[in-house]
Design a protein around this motif. Structure first.
Motif, PDB file in Angstrom:
ATOM      1  N   ILE A 145       0.956  -1.167  -0.205  1.00  0.00           N
ATOM      2  CA  ILE A 145      -0.156  -0.091  -0.005  1.00  0.00           C
ATOM      3  C   ILE A 145       1.130   1.365  -0.049  1.00  0.00           C
ATOM      4  O   ILE A 145       1.801   1.421   0.773  1.00  0.00           O
ATOM      5  CB  ILE A 145      -0.996  -0.129   1.205  1.00  0.00           C
ATOM      6  CG1 ILE A 145      -1.878  -1.096   1.281  1.00  0.00           C
ATOM      7  CG2 ILE A 145      -1.512   1.355   1.305  1.00  0.00           C
ATOM      8  CD1 ILE A 145      -2.738  -1.535   2.343  1.00  0.00           C
ATOM      9  N   SER A 146       0.454   2.221  -1.131  1.00  0.00           N
ATOM     10  CA  SER A 146       1.366   3.399  -1.010  1.00  0.00           C
ATOM     11  C   SER A 146       1.459   4.284   0.331  1.00  0.00           C
ATOM     12  O   SER A 146       0.262   4.036   1.029  1.00  0.00           O
ATOM     13  CB  SER A 146       1.316   4.086  -2.171  1.00  0.00           C
ATOM     14  OG  SER A 146      -0.100   5.017  -1.826  1.00  0.00           O
TER      15      SER A 146
ATOM     16  N   VAL B   2       0.738   7.435   0.570  1.00  0.00           N
ATOM     17  CA  VAL B   2      -0.494   8.222   0.349  1.00  0.00           C
ATOM     18  C   VAL B   2      -1.755   7.537   1.013  1.00  0.00           C
ATOM     19  O   VAL B   2      -2.570   8.220   1.618  1.00  0.00           O
ATOM     20  CB  VAL B   2      -0.560   8.873  -0.852  1.00  0.00           C
ATOM     21  CG1 VAL B   2      -1.657   9.701  -1.010  1.00  0.00           C
ATOM     22  CG2 VAL B   2       0.696   9.386  -1.261  1.00  0.00           C
ATOM     23  N   VAL B   3      -1.980   6.437   0.570  1.00  0.00           N
ATOM     24  CA  VAL B   3      -3.142   5.683   0.613  1.00  0.00           C
ATOM     25  C   VAL B   3      -3.093   5.472   2.039  1.00  0.00           C
ATOM     26  O   VAL B   3      -4.108   5.370   3.085  1.00  0.00           O
ATOM     27  CB  VAL B   3      -3.052   4.392  -0.219  1.00  0.00           C
ATOM     28  CG1 VAL B   3      -4.304   3.587   0.332  1.00  0.00           C
ATOM     29  CG2 VAL B   3      -3.678   4.799  -1.575  1.00  0.00           C
TER      30      VAL B   3
ATOM     31  N   VAL C 262      -1.588   6.720   4.727  1.00  0.00           N
ATOM     32  CA  VAL C 262      -1.956   7.963   5.555  1.00  0.00           C
ATOM     33  C   VAL C 262      -3.574   8.310   5.310  1.00  0.00           C
ATOM     34  O   VAL C 262      -4.429   8.902   6.251  1.00  0.00           O
ATOM     35  CB  VAL C 262      -0.967   9.315   5.221  1.00  0.00           C
ATOM     36  CG1 VAL C 262      -1.453  10.535   5.875  1.00  0.00           C
ATOM     37  CG2 VAL C 262       0.212   8.882   5.570  1.00  0.00           C
ATOM     38  N   GLY C 263      -3.828   8.272   4.093  1.00  0.00           N
ATOM     39  CA  GLY C 263      -5.436   8.346   3.832  1.00  0.00           C
ATOM     40  C   GLY C 263      -6.237   7.486   4.656  1.00  0.00           C
ATOM     41  O   GLY C 263      -7.255   8.165   5.175  1.00  0.00           O
ATOM     42  N   MET C 264      -5.821   6.399   4.672  1.00  0.00           N
ATOM     43  CA  MET C 264      -6.485   5.203   5.577  1.00  0.00           C
ATOM     44  C   MET C 264      -6.519   5.835   7.038  1.00  0.00           C
ATOM     45  O   MET C 264      -7.673   5.872   7.738  1.00  0.00           O
ATOM     46  CB  MET C 264      -5.887   3.947   5.448  1.00  0.00           C
ATOM     47  CG  MET C 264      -6.585   3.381   4.123  1.00  0.00           C
ATOM     48  SD  MET C 264      -5.452   1.688   3.969  1.00  0.00           S
ATOM     49  CE  MET C 264      -5.744   0.752   5.457  1.00  0.00           C
TER      50      MET C 264
ATOM     51  N   ILE D  74      -6.252   8.780   8.202  1.00  0.00           N
ATOM     52  CA  ILE D  74      -6.943   9.775   8.427  1.00  0.00           C
ATOM     53  C   ILE D  74      -8.415   9.439   8.332  1.00  0.00           C
ATOM     54  O   ILE D  74      -9.240  10.132   9.389  1.00  0.00           O
ATOM     55  CB  ILE D  74      -6.789  10.972   7.417  1.00  0.00           C
ATOM     56  CG1 ILE D  74      -5.340  11.588   7.640  1.00  0.00           C
ATOM     57  CG2 ILE D  74      -7.909  12.095   7.326  1.00  0.00           C
ATOM     58  CD1 ILE D  74      -4.840  12.382   6.445  1.00  0.00           C
ATOM     59  N   ALA D  75      -8.924   8.591   7.401  1.00  0.00           N
ATOM     60  CA  ALA D  75     -10.297   8.433   7.438  1.00  0.00           C
ATOM     61  C   ALA D  75     -10.662   7.545   8.595  1.00  0.00           C
ATOM     62  O   ALA D  75     -11.818   7.692   9.299  1.00  0.00           O
ATOM     63  CB  ALA D  75     -10.598   7.403   6.139  1.00  0.00           C
ATOM     64  N   PHE D  76     -10.059   6.642   8.918  1.00  0.00           N
ATOM     65  CA  PHE D  76     -10.384   5.729  10.343  1.00  0.00           C
ATOM     66  C   PHE D  76     -10.497   6.541  11.612  1.00  0.00           C
ATOM     67  O   PHE D  76     -11.286   6.278  12.380  1.00  0.00           O
ATOM     68  CB  PHE D  76      -9.357   4.679  10.569  1.00  0.00           C
ATOM     69  CG  PHE D  76      -9.455   3.584   9.613  1.00  0.00           C
ATOM     70  CD1 PHE D  76     -10.773   3.266   8.843  1.00  0.00           C
ATOM     71  CD2 PHE D  76      -8.460   2.781   8.962  1.00  0.00           C
ATOM     72  CE1 PHE D  76     -10.942   2.228   7.992  1.00  0.00           C
ATOM     73  CE2 PHE D  76      -8.531   1.900   7.857  1.00  0.00           C
ATOM     74  CZ  PHE D  76      -9.780   1.436   7.375  1.00  0.00           C
TER      75      PHE D  76
ATOM     76  N   THR E 223     -16.473  11.093  11.049  1.00  0.00           N
ATOM     77  CA  THR E 223     -16.739   9.789  10.430  1.00  0.00           C
ATOM     78  C   THR E 223     -16.247   8.587  10.573  1.00  0.00           C
ATOM     79  O   THR E 223     -16.387   7.580  10.127  1.00  0.00           O
ATOM     80  CB  THR E 223     -16.805  10.163   8.939  1.00  0.00           C
ATOM     81  OG1 THR E 223     -15.577  10.517   8.704  1.00  0.00           O
ATOM     82  CG2 THR E 223     -17.858  11.421   8.610  1.00  0.00           C
TER      83      THR E 223
ATOM     84  N   GLN F 168       8.901  10.743   4.785  1.00  0.00           N
ATOM     85  CA  GLN F 168       7.811  10.869   3.695  1.00  0.00           C
ATOM     86  C   GLN F 168       6.676  10.456   4.117  1.00  0.00           C
ATOM     87  O   GLN F 168       5.558  11.228   3.840  1.00  0.00           O
ATOM     88  CB  GLN F 168       7.975   9.931   2.326  1.00  0.00           C
ATOM     89  CG  GLN F 168       9.217  10.365   1.771  1.00  0.00           C
ATOM     90  CD  GLN F 168       9.263   9.750   0.231  1.00  0.00           C
ATOM     91  OE1 GLN F 168       8.386   8.987  -0.167  1.00  0.00           O
ATOM     92  NE2 GLN F 168      10.511   9.669  -0.490  1.00  0.00           N
ATOM     93  N   LYS F 169       6.486   9.695   5.191  1.00  0.00           N
ATOM     94  CA  LYS F 169       5.285   9.300   5.870  1.00  0.00           C
ATOM     95  C   LYS F 169       4.727  10.576   6.728  1.00  0.00           C
ATOM     96  O   LYS F 169       3.631  11.152   6.807  1.00  0.00           O
ATOM     97  CB  LYS F 169       5.203   8.076   6.434  1.00  0.00           C
ATOM     98  CG  LYS F 169       3.976   7.598   7.122  1.00  0.00           C
ATOM     99  CD  LYS F 169       3.868   6.391   7.470  1.00  0.00           C
ATOM    100  CE  LYS F 169       2.699   6.101   8.621  1.00  0.00           C
ATOM    101  NZ  LYS F 169       3.029   4.704   9.293  1.00  0.00           N
TER     102      LYS F 169
ATOM    103  N   LEU G  83       5.881  13.672   6.603  1.00  0.00           N
ATOM    104  CA  LEU G  83       5.244  14.790   5.815  1.00  0.00           C
ATOM    105  C   LEU G  83       3.659  14.691   5.591  1.00  0.00           C
ATOM    106  O   LEU G  83       3.103  15.693   5.600  1.00  0.00           O
ATOM    107  CB  LEU G  83       6.198  14.897   4.777  1.00  0.00           C
ATOM    108  CG  LEU G  83       6.170  16.031   4.009  1.00  0.00           C
ATOM    109  CD1 LEU G  83       6.906  17.312   4.846  1.00  0.00           C
ATOM    110  CD2 LEU G  83       6.977  15.933   2.786  1.00  0.00           C
ATOM    111  N   LEU G  84       3.273  13.380   5.337  1.00  0.00           N
ATOM    112  CA  LEU G  84       1.895  13.470   4.799  1.00  0.00           C
ATOM    113  C   LEU G  84       1.085  13.566   6.020  1.00  0.00           C
ATOM    114  O   LEU G  84       0.108  14.040   5.986  1.00  0.00           O
ATOM    115  CB  LEU G  84       1.574  12.078   4.118  1.00  0.00           C
ATOM    116  CG  LEU G  84       2.165  11.878   2.846  1.00  0.00           C
ATOM    117  CD1 LEU G  84       2.072  10.442   2.460  1.00  0.00           C
ATOM    118  CD2 LEU G  84       1.458  12.687   1.511  1.00  0.00           C
TER     119      LEU G  84
END
Lengths: 328, 302
Positions: free
Chosen positions: A147-148, A150-151, A153-155, A157-159, A164, A263-264, A266-267
């Motif tokens: 998993i990249s 970006v994905v 960190v996106g996960m 943030i979403a979780f 939500t 890099q993580k 930073l995101l």
């Protein structure tokens, strides 16, 4: 031809030195012949050589700007020297200790939580028979590695979203929260470390599995005959087998102590969690790339790299003395 | 007596190992299942926490939105382009170099290996590399995407180990006696014999390129050139919807659109995670053992 044993001692000596010289000459000729014969191999090496010179050794030369006041139009060499000015400025800045503390805390936290888990996982995999269950668990635990960031960190943030996110929904069942995890400085390091563990532990176990697969089964049979329990066999056979791998990985981790998963971070970084999330490398990115303070940020980066290299050498040295396992 | 006790210990031990692995399995698997389910569920059920494992109120709006968003598709194509080109360049650098370094007779091989390996532990770092790329005129070009990380020392070492084991000196000597040049030998014999390791390398480099956002972040200014990960960063991390018209295109009135916008952004998140990771999801189960093999070969010499 006369054999050397029948010659007088002086003659033997001269024969030997002559022989030695001839041998040396012969060897050199062979070497030159090898070089000439393998000219194609040097051409094979050429792209990699050029790549490393251009993209790795020229930036090493570029480190000079850490001691200069770099002006792009003057170039690296033409810019005026300033000595250690940038370093002193960094050491005396108010954020110096914050950056160091955040960097080291995240590194050590990652090491303490993230280092043992792949080992435990590999030991557990090793205890169960090959089959559907084992393959299934392995497939699933390796998968997050791909998993990249970006994905990933996106996960996160979403979780963790306070409105939500599923985690806050779950905590809500117990009357806790909602917690704004991503904007709460106190949570940053824990989120960073545990999401890293989630993503990396399965993949990290492979290297230990490789070491375990090299164990002679007779060793286990002999131990069983002698009445060793499974725990004892793990403790006295499997774990000692893993020690060299652990040492190598530990040395490498120590060499990267000050360059945490930048890099993580930073995101994951935002204005609200900056207190605990700002590390040396994100600072270098901000001052160097965004604010274009090239010389200053290079100096900070160099400081980071030197400490890392020093740690690597020191830990490697200790490992070589204590355990006979080392990188070099 | 002892045998009974041992077997009971064994059973406890087994139960312990299995339960440990099951816990790990659940921890890793749950978020993955959740994302898949969330991507095809009703957004309101997802954000209110009513959907927690299996899809509820099946709904493909997220996917519809993605299909309508040009930005995502341009990013997708860019990523495919960078990945294919990047992998080819990486292989062209890695394989010949690894083969040369695997030959004993190569005089100075150790020097080159040391020179390459040194860069693993000490490098110029972010800013000098950035300035170099800038001075080379690569900023905002495809070159900045595929060249700065074109070769990895670790991969060269893995390949070298593979060649040392699979291409013996005797084979090489026999070919040379038959009048075959090293180059011909490399292309006609070595490459066909090395397909497994080439696959591993292509995958390692390919995954790296596919997942990279940082090079794009610092080197690309033109949005048209953004790879998929940069678009994902906008949507997932910065939470900016790329296209303002998207919400209106689904619902009819503007007010409805406003209401929908937030949850649509949320639902799109999960769908876009699936879409962007799709190639990996498809390819991964088949190639897993190759990846594992790559790590294992590396660990022999590493």
């Amino acid at each position: 031809m006369e054999s050397p044993s029948k010659l007088s001692s002086t003659e033997t000596a001269s024969f030997l030195t002559q022989n030695k010289k001839a041998l040396k000459k012969e060897r050199r000729r062979k070497k030159l012949k090898d070089i000439a014969q393998s000219w194609e191999l040097y051409i094979f090496l050429l792209p990699a050589f050029l790549y490393f010179v251009i993209f790795h050794y020229i930036p090493l030369y570029g480190l000079l700007i850490a001691f200069k006041d770099y002006v792009p139009t003057l170039g690296v060499w033409g810019s005026p020297w300033v000595g250690f000015e940038w370093f002193t400025q960094f050491f005396h800045s108010y954020y110096f200790w914050d950056l160091i503390r955040n960097t080291i805390e995240i590194s050590l936290y990652s090491l303490v939580v993230g280092f043992p888990l792949p080992i435990i996982l590999a030991l557990a995999f090793n205890e169960i028979k090959d089959g559907f269950f084992k393959r299934g668990v392995q497939t699933v635990t390796y998968a997050p590695h791909f998993i990249s960031l970006v994905v990933m960190v996106g996960m996160i943030i979403a979780f963790l979203s306070p409105q939500t996110g599923i985690i806050n929904d779950f905590l809500g069942l117990f009357g806790i929260g909602p917690i704004a995890f991503m904007s709460e400085p106190g949570w940053f390091k824990t989120i960073f470390v545990f999401s890293d563990v989630w993503q990396g532990m399965g993949w990290g176990s492979i290297i230990y599995m490789a070491a375990l697969s090299g164990i002679d089964p007779q060793l286990h049979e002999a131990a069983t005959v002698d009445g060793a329990s499974r725990w004892q066999r793990i403790w006295h056979i499997n774990i000692p087998t893993l020690v060299p791998t652990m040492v190598i990985l530990f040395i490498l981790d120590m060499g990267g102590l000050l360059s945490v998963g930048f890099q993580k971070i930073l995101l994951m970084q935002n204005d609200l969690n900056m207190d605990t999330s700002d590390v040396i490398s994100t600072f270098v990115y901000r001052t160097g790339i965004l604010d274009t303070q090239y010389s200053y940020s290079t100096a900070v980066g160099l400081f980071d790299a030197v400490i890392n290299a020093a740690l690597l050498v020191i830990v490697n040295q200790i490992a070589r003395k204590r355990s006979q396992t080392s990188l070099w | 007596m002892t045998t009974i006790r041992e077997s009971r210990n064994d059973r406890i031990f087994k139960a312990f190992i299995y339960s440990f692995l099951i816990v790990i399995l659940i921890i890793v698997l749950y978020p993955l299942i959740y994302i898949i389910s969330a991507s095809i569920s009703d957004p309101t059920l997802v954000s209110s926490g009513k959907m927690w494992l299996w899809p509820k109120g099946i709904n493909f709006d997220g996917y519809k939105l993605i299909f309508q968003d040009d930005q995502i598709w341009i990013g997708y194509l860019n990523t495919i382009y960078y990945t294919v080109l990047g992998v080819l360049i990486s292989l062209a650098i890695t394989l010949p170099a690894a083969y040369a370094l695997s030959r004993r007779k190569l005089v100075g091989g150790n020097f080159f290996m040391m020179m390459f390996a040194f860069t693993m532990f000490f490098s110029g770092g972010l800013v000098p590399t950035y300035l170099l790329v800038k001075n080379l005129g690569l900023v905002n070009t495809v070159g900045a995407m595929v060249l700065p990380n074109a070769a990895a020392v670790w991969n060269i070492i893995v390949c070298r180990t593979f060649f040392q084991v699979t291409i013996p000196k005797e084979l090489e000597e026999a070919a040379i006696i038959d009048g075959c040049s090293t180059t011909k030998l490399f292309f006609k014999v070595v490459i066909p014999l090395s397909m497994p390791i080439i696959a591993v390398m292509a995958l390692f480099y390919g995954v790296g390129q596919w997942n990279d956002y940082f090079n794009a972040l610092i080197y690309l200014s033109d949005k048209e050139k953004y790879p998929l990960q940069m678009i994902l960063r906008q949507i997932l991390v910065l939470q900016e919807l790329g296209n303002d018209n998207m919400a209106t295109s689904i619902s009819n009135s503007a007010a409805e659109a406003m209401q929908h916008s937030q949850s649509l952004a949320d639902i799109m998140k999960y769908a876009i995670i699936i879409v962007s990771t799709l190639p990996m999801i498809i390819v991964y189960p088949f190639l897993q053992r190759f990846f594992v093999k790559g790590v294992m070969i590396g660990s022999i010499k590493g």
